[in-house]
Design a protein around this motif. Structure first.
Motif, PDB file in Angstrom:
ATOM      1  N   PHE A   1       0.840  -1.197   0.000  1.00  0.00           N
ATOM      2  CA  PHE A   1       0.000   0.000   0.000  1.00  0.00           C
ATOM      3  C   PHE A   1       0.877   1.250   0.000  1.00  0.00           C
ATOM      4  CE2 PHE A   1      -2.365   3.221   2.602  1.00  0.00           C
ATOM      5  CZ  PHE A   1      -3.131   3.678   1.537  1.00  0.00           C
ATOM      6  N   ALA A   2       2.004   1.196   0.699  1.00  0.00           N
ATOM      7  CA  ALA A   2       2.912   2.359   0.701  1.00  0.00           C
ATOM      8  C   ALA A   2       3.351   2.694  -0.731  1.00  0.00           C
ATOM      9  CB  ALA A   2       4.123   2.080   1.593  1.00  0.00           C
ATOM     10  N   ASP A  48      -7.673  -0.116   7.083  1.00  0.00           N
ATOM     11  CA  ASP A  48      -6.290  -0.217   7.535  1.00  0.00           C
ATOM     12  C   ASP A  48      -5.856  -1.679   7.697  1.00  0.00           C
ATOM     13  OD1 ASP A  48      -4.116   1.442   8.217  1.00  0.00           O
ATOM     14  OD2 ASP A  48      -4.291   0.744  10.297  1.00  0.00           O
ATOM     15  N   GLU A  49      -6.708  -2.435   8.323  1.00  0.00           N
ATOM     16  CA  GLU A  49      -6.465  -3.855   8.548  1.00  0.00           C
ATOM     17  C   GLU A  49      -6.379  -4.615   7.221  1.00  0.00           C
ATOM     18  OE1 GLU A  49      -9.032  -7.248  10.787  1.00  0.00           O
ATOM     19  OE2 GLU A  49      -9.357  -5.163  11.434  1.00  0.00           O
ATOM     20  N   ALA A  50      -7.318  -4.322   6.314  1.00  0.00           N
ATOM     21  CA  ALA A  50      -7.333  -4.974   4.996  1.00  0.00           C
ATOM     22  C   ALA A  50      -6.025  -4.685   4.250  1.00  0.00           C
ATOM     23  CB  ALA A  50      -8.522  -4.483   4.181  1.00  0.00           C
ATOM     24  N   LEU A  51      -5.569  -3.432   4.292  1.00  0.00           N
ATOM     25  CA  LEU A  51      -4.356  -3.050   3.559  1.00  0.00           C
ATOM     26  C   LEU A  51      -3.118  -3.740   4.131  1.00  0.00           C
ATOM     27  CD1 LEU A  51      -5.257   0.705   3.067  1.00  0.00           C
ATOM     28  CD2 LEU A  51      -5.069  -1.034   1.256  1.00  0.00           C
ATOM     29  N   LYS A  52      -3.095  -3.926   5.433  1.00  0.00           N
ATOM     30  CA  LYS A  52      -1.956  -4.628   6.044  1.00  0.00           C
ATOM     31  C   LYS A  52      -1.912  -6.079   5.584  1.00  0.00           C
ATOM     32  CE  LYS A  52      -1.146  -1.762  10.080  1.00  0.00           C
ATOM     33  NZ  LYS A  52      -2.049  -1.231  11.112  1.00  0.00           N
ATOM     34  N   MET A 103       0.345 -10.366   1.114  1.00  0.00           N
ATOM     35  CA  MET A 103       0.003 -11.383   0.105  1.00  0.00           C
ATOM     36  C   MET A 103       1.197 -11.662  -0.804  1.00  0.00           C
ATOM     37  SD  MET A 103      -3.908 -10.327  -0.989  1.00  0.00           S
ATOM     38  CE  MET A 103      -4.135 -11.690  -2.155  1.00  0.00           C
ATOM     39  N   PRO A 104       1.355 -12.928  -1.220  1.00  0.00           N
ATOM     40  CA  PRO A 104       2.487 -13.253  -2.092  1.00  0.00           C
ATOM     41  C   PRO A 104       2.372 -12.595  -3.471  1.00  0.00           C
ATOM     42  CG  PRO A 104       1.012 -15.140  -1.869  1.00  0.00           C
ATOM     43  CD  PRO A 104       0.535 -14.102  -0.903  1.00  0.00           C
ATOM     44  N   GLU A 144      -7.700  -7.885  -4.660  1.00  0.00           N
ATOM     45  CA  GLU A 144      -7.908  -7.483  -3.256  1.00  0.00           C
ATOM     46  C   GLU A 144      -7.678  -5.986  -3.068  1.00  0.00           C
ATOM     47  OE1 GLU A 144      -9.379  -9.175  -0.850  1.00  0.00           O
ATOM     48  OE2 GLU A 144      -9.584 -10.710  -2.399  1.00  0.00           O
ATOM     49  N   MET A 145      -6.684  -5.449  -3.777  1.00  0.00           N
ATOM     50  CA  MET A 145      -6.445  -4.004  -3.662  1.00  0.00           C
ATOM     51  C   MET A 145      -7.619  -3.224  -4.249  1.00  0.00           C
ATOM     52  SD  MET A 145      -4.517  -1.842  -2.265  1.00  0.00           S
ATOM     53  CE  MET A 145      -2.746  -2.143  -2.028  1.00  0.00           C
TER      54      MET A 145
END
Ligand SMILES: Nc1ncnc2c1ncn2[C@@H]1O[C@H](COP(=O)(O)OP(=O)(O)O)[C@@H](O)[C@H]1O
Ligand SMILES: [Mg+2]
Length: 201
Positions: free
Chosen positions: A44-45, A84-88, A93-94, A107-108
């Protein structure tokens, strides 16, 4: 109603034109100045960096996580409360195979972390992962708009369509400026921006 913007524009068409011109110019800089090479790949960063760079001239929220819930069609993207939790977990994820990378992309998209500009920034993010991890990118000019949007609408339930659509459009021309520029134009076309060609900006 138009989104509040740095340009002080309130007319939707004027804003769309200015946004297209300014952000396509930034998209080309990402490539020409090799800025993408310096960004994190698959996090995400890294996506924040891309979104922040693209939209810096237009929106105060460039690169910043959204604070409102949003939906498209019948689909509600991740609620702000869980974003926030979802992005972490997406970060973890591989990304070692084409399939894993597309699953991460799906997912993103479900997370949809920004108020606007998710599609355009996340496709650049996706190509940056593919380039780095498997030495391929998507030639978006080969991906039909309707096919793409239908496959994305379907993707939270079943990712088979988007995987096969994108797989057919893979290319090993990862350092081809023409492929990149035509890809940006296609990506913008999916979202209704087709007034300027990146080549001409
Ligand atoms: N019904 C849907 N369900 C899931 N994802 C969707 C749906 N409709 C559009 N999308 C995805 O959302 C993207 C558009 O998000 P948006 O934030 O508006 O980006 P942009 O501003 O770059 O157009 C599309 O490119 C597509 O990937
Ligand atoms: Mg949009």
């Amino acid at each position: 109603m138009t989104l509040e913007n740095k340009l002080g524009l309130t007319d939707a068409i004027e804003l769309a034109h200015a946004e297209e011109r300014l952000t396509k110019k930034r998209a080309l800089e990402l490539y020409d100045k090799k800025i993408l090479d310096q960004y994190e790949v698959g996090t995400f960063a890294g996506l924040q960096q891309i979104h922040g760079y693209l939209f810096q001239d237009v929106y105060e929220f460039a690169g910043k996580m959204r604070t409102v819930n949003i939906a498209k069609g019948n689909f509600r993207f991740a609620p702000v409360l869980y974003l926030d939790e979802a992005l972490k977990s997406i970060d973890k994820m591989p990304q070692d195979t084409f399939e894993a990378i597309v699953e991460k992309y799906v997912e993103m998209n479900v997370a949809h972390p920004f108020r606007e500009g998710n599609g355009r920034s996340t496709r650049i993010w996706l190509d940056n992962i593919l380039r780095r991890e498997i030495g391929r990118v998507i030639d978006w000019s080969m991906v039909d708009k309707e096919d793409y949007l239908l496959a994305m609408e379907r993707s939270p339930v079943r990712d088979k369509e988007i995987k096969s659509l994108l797989k057919e459009a893979l290319t090993d021309k990862i350092d081809d400026r023409q492929v990149y520029m035509k890809g940006i134009d296609a990506s913008y076309r999916y979202e209704g921006y087709s007034t300027y060609r990146t080549e001409d900006i």
